[in-house]
Design an enzyme around this catalytic site. Structure first.
Site, PDB file in Angstrom:
ATOM      1  N   GLY A  45       0.841  -1.183   0.000  1.00  0.00           N
ATOM      2  CA  GLY A  45       0.000   0.000   0.000  1.00  0.00           C
ATOM      3  C   GLY A  45       0.878   1.235   0.000  1.00  0.00           C
ATOM      4  CD  GLN A  50       3.604   5.766   2.541  1.00  0.00           C
ATOM      5  OE1 GLN A  50       2.644   5.187   2.062  1.00  0.00           O
ATOM      6  NE2 GLN A  50       4.572   5.131   3.181  1.00  0.00           N
ATOM      7  CB  CYS A  99       5.329   2.274   7.298  1.00  0.00           C
ATOM      8  SG  CYS A  99       4.842   3.734   6.383  1.00  0.00           S
ATOM      9  CG  LEU A 100       6.834   1.291   1.271  1.00  0.00           C
ATOM     10  CD1 LEU A 100       6.245   1.699  -0.072  1.00  0.00           C
ATOM     11  CD2 LEU A 100       7.933   0.259   1.100  1.00  0.00           C
ATOM     12  CG  HIS A 141      -0.431   1.201   7.443  1.00  0.00           C
ATOM     13  ND1 HIS A 141       0.547   0.747   8.304  1.00  0.00           N
ATOM     14  CD2 HIS A 141       0.218   1.993   6.547  1.00  0.00           C
ATOM     15  CE1 HIS A 141       1.712   1.246   7.949  1.00  0.00           C
ATOM     16  NE2 HIS A 141       1.548   2.003   6.869  1.00  0.00           N
ATOM     17  CD  GLU A 142      -0.946   2.365   2.840  1.00  0.00           C
ATOM     18  OE1 GLU A 142      -0.513   3.515   2.639  1.00  0.00           O
ATOM     19  OE2 GLU A 142      -0.210   1.411   3.139  1.00  0.00           O
ATOM     20  CG  HIS A 145       0.550   6.991   5.377  1.00  0.00           C
ATOM     21  ND1 HIS A 145       1.705   7.387   6.009  1.00  0.00           N
ATOM     22  CD2 HIS A 145       0.680   5.648   5.180  1.00  0.00           C
ATOM     23  CE1 HIS A 145       2.502   6.329   6.188  1.00  0.00           C
ATOM     24  NE2 HIS A 145       1.901   5.265   5.706  1.00  0.00           N
TER      25      HIS A 145
HETATM   26 NI    NI Z   1       2.728   3.337   5.682  1.00  0.00          NI
END
Ligand code: NI
Length: 191
Positions: A45, A50, A99-100, A141-142, A145
């Site tokens: 995701g 991001q 998470c990235l 989670h997304e 952000h």
């Molecule tokens: Ni993330």
């Protein structure tokens, strides 16, 4: 085009993202770039902040988890201006997340297992869905952000203290990962 991932510490990661306008210039290209960037960094995701775009836009592809969760087969979602309502009555589960934007950090997060979501897809078709199970976790989670939250906001102060050093290293860009990134520290030095 593969874009650099903005890491924890970058202001855009803590910003409240703006709604996407229907005529947003370069929207289709941004969505394609987010997909490419996510696949190149082995994510499931990615949210627009991001990649440095403070917009309410998410791409999710959880097909890679279909062996474990058959209902995720071919689940690919572009979420534009999503609105979610978490079912607080639904069962909560604890699972490890990563998470990235926080390379090298994996922590247990407890989340509810059911939510309702309203969103537009990339063709601006409206959707209203009830989502359960693992996908509900990924969406939460997304979605976090988009409101300037990250998954470590959900962990205990003690756990956060234990990863403090790692977090500082991420802010400073002292991390090694397989994808291009923009850390706050590196960003500052370049100026
Ligand atoms: Ni993330």
């Amino acid at each position: 085009m593969i874009l650099p991932i903005y890491l924890y510490g970058q202001p855009v990661i803590r910003a409240i993202a703006q709604p996407v306008e229907k005529d947003h210039e370069g929207l289709a290209e941004l969505i394609e770039n987010m997909k490419e960037t996510m696949y190149a960094s082995d994510g499931i995701g990615i949210a627009a902040p991001q990649v440095g775009e403070s917009l309410r836009l998410i791409y999710i592809d959880v097909n890679v988890l279909a062996d474990k969760f058959p209902e995720l087969k071919d689940k690919r979602l572009v979420l534009i201006n999503p609105k979610i309502e978490i079912d607080e009555e639904s069962k909560a589960f604890t699972r490890e997340e990563g998470c990235l934007s926080l390379p090298g950090i994996h922590e247990n997060v407890t989340r509810h297992s059911r939510l309702t979501i309203d969103y537009f897809d990339e063709n601006w078709e409206p959707h209203h869905e009830v989502i359960e199970g693992y996908l509900a976790r990924v969406i939460q989670h997304e979605y976090d952000h988009l409101d300037g939250h990250v998954f470590i906001d959900h962990i205990s102060p003690i756990r956060k203290q234990l990863i403090r050093k790692k977090l500082n290293q991420i802010v400073e860009g002292k991390v090694s990962c397989d994808y291009r990134f923009k850390a706050y520290g590196v960003h500052k030095k370049k100026r």
